[in-house]
Design an enzyme around this catalytic site. Structure first.
Site, PDB file in Angstrom:
ATOM      1  NE  ARG A  36      -4.334  -1.497   1.944  1.00 12.90           N
ATOM      2  CZ  ARG A  36      -5.297  -1.629   2.846  1.00 12.90           C
ATOM      3  NH1 ARG A  36      -5.144  -1.159   4.073  1.00 12.90           N
ATOM      4  NH2 ARG A  36      -6.435  -2.214   2.529  1.00 12.90           N
ATOM      5  CE  LYS A 197     -19.116 -17.808  10.181  1.00 15.58           C
ATOM      6  NZ  LYS A 197     -19.231 -17.012  11.405  1.00 15.58           N
ATOM      7  N   GLY A 354      -9.480  -8.821   1.308  1.00 15.26           N
ATOM      8  CA  GLY A 354      -8.864  -9.602   2.379  1.00 15.26           C
ATOM      9  C   GLY A 354      -8.051 -10.823   1.964  1.00 15.26           C
ATOM     10  N   GLY A 377     -12.313  -4.235   2.508  1.00 13.13           N
ATOM     11  CA  GLY A 377     -13.727  -3.895   2.691  1.00 13.13           C
ATOM     12  C   GLY A 377     -14.296  -3.039   1.570  1.00 13.13           C
TER      13      GLY A 377
END
Ligand code: 3PG
Ligand code: MG
Length: 397
Positions: A36, A197, A354, A377
């Site tokens: 980054r 999930k 992620g 995110g």
């Protein structure tokens, strides 16, 4: 509808408040992944080349509105100086006397970095008085922090309302890549969505079935879809209470003509550890005491065929429990297939979020994808079809 860029700004002699995302992993006081930091260097150098004075605004960690010494941005200085090839002057607060003095003393060619914006409670509240105090330090605002653009904070949103604003170079690249992948893609368009999930990726799946031609579902969330279809998954991780939701997504996919691809064979084991004894079985034959930990080779072959039929691919999430061998096999093989097609010029591949980048790095193919987002995110929220406040505020009518 677009964004102003550095090309549209007159920066000569101006103090340019530049929001960057250098929220990087640190271990024992050392930055362990400088990606980054390296990626914002072109923006800072470009501002300098235009005669501007870059003053960097950034957050680090989640200090919750108080100064937390371990969350000082000082730790990023060596990596930042290396990326920029010059010294960076550090101000111990992002507003008040330390910030004002550091900015006032700037000479042409200087770069200033201000301390963690989240040391002030007004940052995450998008408090207008903090935004005004930040804006008062400079003449123009550049946002290069796509990966923090899902936050409506004083340094990402509020300040952009107060100063002439533009997107930085990394922000431009991210927006263009995502537009090419989801906004206006060359079709057929495929997406790989994996991870543990369904519940964390509901909005994402709901949006993607409306937009993509092929949806490959992998990882633990595939088990939930299998349960929804009446397939027994033994002791596998599955969200049984999400079965109705999974069925609703499958029904929507039929309506929109999106082909959903679930595993046809799976790798099962009785323990989740490195080198655990495993076997490959048809998806309908998971023993009642075993867990599905990866997709099998027939599934990987089918996914490869899907990739071959696509012109654009979006990838978010691993296909199996990729952290532990041998359950990384499907993720690695499918990632290599996407990388090969991309290198051959047959596929535009965009990945982000992620675990995804970690999985593609482990597969050794990250460099072969067309674009890998720096965002976690923010990438997910974009895939969900949400508007990102830090991007919206930059839009030109
Ligand atoms: C990130 O690391 O994803 C961004 O810097 C945003 O950080 P946050 O999730 O703490 O807002
Ligand atoms: Mg985050």
């Amino acid at each position: 509808m677009g964004w102003k860029t550095l090309d549209d700004m007159d920066l000569k002699g101006k103090v340019v408040l530049t929001r960057v995302d250098i929220n990087v992993p640190v271990e024992n006081g050392i930055v362990t992944d400088t990606t980054r930091i390296d990626k914002i260097a072109p923006t800072v150098k470009d501002i300098l080349a235009r005669g501007g004075k870059p003053v960097l605004l950034a957050h680090f960690g989640r200090p919750k509105g108080k100064p937390v010494p371990e969350m000082s941005l000082r730790v990023t200085l060596p990596a930042l100086e290396a990326a920029l090839g010059r010294r960076v002057i550090f101000a111990a607060d992002c507003i008040g006397a330390p910030a004002k003095q550091a900015v006032a003393a700037m000479q042409p060619g200087d770069v200033v970095m201000l301390e963690n914006t989240r040391f002030h409670p007004g940052e995450e509240k998008n408090d207008p008085s903090l935004a005004a105090a930040l804006a008062a330090l400079g003449h123009a605002y550049v946002n290069d922090a796509f990966s923090a653009a899902h936050r409506a904070h004083a340094s990402t949103e509020g300040i952009a309302r107060l100063l002439p604003s533009a997107a930085g170079r990394l922000m431009e690249v991210e927006l263009n890549a995502l537009e090419a992948a989801l906004g206006n893609p060359v079709r057929p368009l495929g997406a790989v969505v994996g991870g543990a999930k369904v519940s964390t990726k509901l909005d994402l799946l709901g949006n993607l079935v409306e937009k993509v031609n092929h949806l490959v579902i992998g990882g633990g969330m595939a088990n939930t879809f299998l349960v929804a279809k009446g397939v027994e998954v033994g002791a596998s991780l599955a969200e049984r209470d999400m079965a109705d939701t999974a069925r609703a997504i499958l029904a929507k996919a039929i309506e929109t003509g999106c082909a959903v691809h679930l595993p046809v064979d799976v790798v099962v084991a009785r323990e989740f550890r490195e080198g655990a004894t495993s076997q490959t079985v048809p998806v309908t034959a998971c023993p009642s005491d075993a867990m599905i930990l990866d997709a099998g080779p027939r599934t990987v072959e089918a996914i490869g065929k899907v990739f071959e039929s696509c012109r654009t691919l979006i990838w978010n999430g691993p296909l199996g429990a990729f952290e532990i061998a041998p359950f990384d096999a499907a993720t690695n093989a499918a990632a290599r297939k996407a990388a090969d097609l991309t290198r051959a010029g047959k596929l535009v591949s965009v990945a982000g979020g992620g675990d995804t980048v970690a999985a593609l790095n482990l597969a050794g193919v990250a460099g072969d994808f067309t674009y890998i987002s720096t965002a976690g995110g923010a990438f997910l929220e974009w895939l969900e079809g949400k508007r990102l406040p830090g991007v919206e505020v930059l839009r030109q009518p």
